[in-house]
Design a protein around this motif. Structure first.
Motif, PDB file in Angstrom:
ATOM      1  N   ALA A 189       9.147  10.165  70.174  1.00  0.00           N
ATOM      2  CA  ALA A 189       8.934   9.617  71.517  1.00  0.00           C
ATOM      3  C   ALA A 189       8.083   8.345  71.443  1.00  0.00           C
ATOM      4  CB  ALA A 189       8.247  10.665  72.388  1.00  0.00           C
ATOM      5  N   GLN A 190       7.994   7.634  72.537  1.00  0.00           N
ATOM      6  CA  GLN A 190       7.213   6.400  72.591  1.00  0.00           C
ATOM      7  C   GLN A 190       5.747   6.629  72.235  1.00  0.00           C
ATOM      8  OE1 GLN A 190       8.173   3.180  72.987  1.00  0.00           O
ATOM      9  NE2 GLN A 190      10.285   3.914  72.976  1.00  0.00           N
ATOM     10  N   ASP A 191       5.215   7.833  72.539  1.00  0.00           N
ATOM     11  CA  ASP A 191       3.816   8.126  72.216  1.00  0.00           C
ATOM     12  C   ASP A 191       3.638   8.625  70.780  1.00  0.00           C
ATOM     13  OD1 ASP A 191       4.728  10.750  72.239  1.00  0.00           O
ATOM     14  OD2 ASP A 191       3.370  11.421  73.822  1.00  0.00           O
ATOM     15  N   PRO A 199       9.444   4.782  67.290  1.00  0.00           N
ATOM     16  CA  PRO A 199      10.147   5.680  68.205  1.00  0.00           C
ATOM     17  C   PRO A 199      11.655   5.541  68.032  1.00  0.00           C
ATOM     18  CG  PRO A 199       8.403   4.498  69.350  1.00  0.00           C
ATOM     19  CD  PRO A 199       8.539   3.864  67.987  1.00  0.00           C
ATOM     20  N   SER A 220      10.118  15.417  67.778  1.00  0.00           N
ATOM     21  CA  SER A 220      10.804  16.684  67.987  1.00  0.00           C
ATOM     22  C   SER A 220      11.916  16.747  66.943  1.00  0.00           C
ATOM     23  CB  SER A 220      11.357  16.804  69.410  1.00  0.00           C
ATOM     24  OG  SER A 220      12.335  15.823  69.654  1.00  0.00           O
ATOM     25  N   THR A 265       2.075  19.654  72.085  1.00  0.00           N
ATOM     26  CA  THR A 265       2.364  18.424  71.368  1.00  0.00           C
ATOM     27  C   THR A 265       1.082  17.707  71.014  1.00  0.00           C
ATOM     28  OG1 THR A 265       2.538  17.165  73.412  1.00  0.00           O
ATOM     29  CG2 THR A 265       4.584  18.080  72.524  1.00  0.00           C
ATOM     30  N   THR A 301       5.148  11.306  69.453  1.00  0.00           N
ATOM     31  CA  THR A 301       5.383  12.739  69.338  1.00  0.00           C
ATOM     32  C   THR A 301       6.797  13.004  68.817  1.00  0.00           C
ATOM     33  OG1 THR A 301       3.900  13.144  71.190  1.00  0.00           O
ATOM     34  CG2 THR A 301       5.386  14.930  70.578  1.00  0.00           C
ATOM     35  N   THR A 309      13.482  13.114  66.505  1.00  0.00           N
ATOM     36  CA  THR A 309      13.371  12.145  67.581  1.00  0.00           C
ATOM     37  C   THR A 309      11.891  11.892  67.834  1.00  0.00           C
ATOM     38  OG1 THR A 309      15.435  12.903  68.559  1.00  0.00           O
ATOM     39  CG2 THR A 309      13.969  11.635  69.971  1.00  0.00           C
TER      40      THR A 309
END
Length: 172
Positions: A50-52, A12, A56, A3, A54, A48
């Motif tokens: 993520a909070q960082d 996010p 998917s 990632t 990243t 989706t």
């Protein structure tokens, strides 16, 4: 899973792939000199984040919804010679990682077609985020890849009398 943090200004959460404003399309060499273009009318998926940052990705394509503009060809592609859509009604993609590639990204994942799963890499272009038209923000992406149909068990040979084949191996 490989990632990379995506620095794009995308919030996010889960972003649904909108079939009204999206296309799952392809082209393949035909008769060695032209390209047949087509698309799938029915598909779904989500990105989706993520909070960082990243992302998917997961997607599902109803292979029997193929549309090349030629009903006879579409019916043949749905048959056991190609997709065997009655036995394998969907193709799926599930991402396994993402990495930067200049201003774009490379999205890796597992693609399943006709019951065969292979790793693929998609060049992913992030086109930005827009406030939308009253239903919340929208984000734009474009992903492209080239696969070999024979890697997925679509190995029909249709040779031409003068050499070459009716359908090419590489699908973009």
């Amino acid at each position: 899973m490989t990632t990379a943090t995506v620095t794009a200004p995308i919030q996010p959460g889960t972003w649904t792939i909108d079939p009204v404003h999206s296309t799952v399309g392809f082209w393949v060499k035909h008769l060695m000199v032209s390209k047949v273009r087509g698309k799938f009318e029915n598909f779904s998926g989500a990105i989706t984040v993520a909070q960082d940052g990243t992302p998917s990705v997961s997607a599902e394509i109803a292979v029997d919804s193929i549309n090349t503009g030629n009903e006879q060809r579409d019916n043949h592609v749905r048959s056991a010679d190609f997709f065997d859509a009655q036995t394998y009604p969907t193709a799926t993609f599930t991402s396994t990682g993402v990495r930067p590639d200049g201003d774009d990204y490379v999205l890796t994942g597992d693609f399943t077609l006709k019951g065969v799963t292979r790793p693929v890499e998609l060049k992913l272009e992030f086109n930005g985020v827009n406030p939308g038209m009253g239903a919340g923000p929208v984000a734009g992406f474009e992903a492209t890849t080239v696969i070999n149909r024979k890697d997925f068990g679509i190995d029909i040979e249709m040779p031409l009398e003068g050499g070459g084949v009716v359908v090419g191996d590489k699908i973009t």
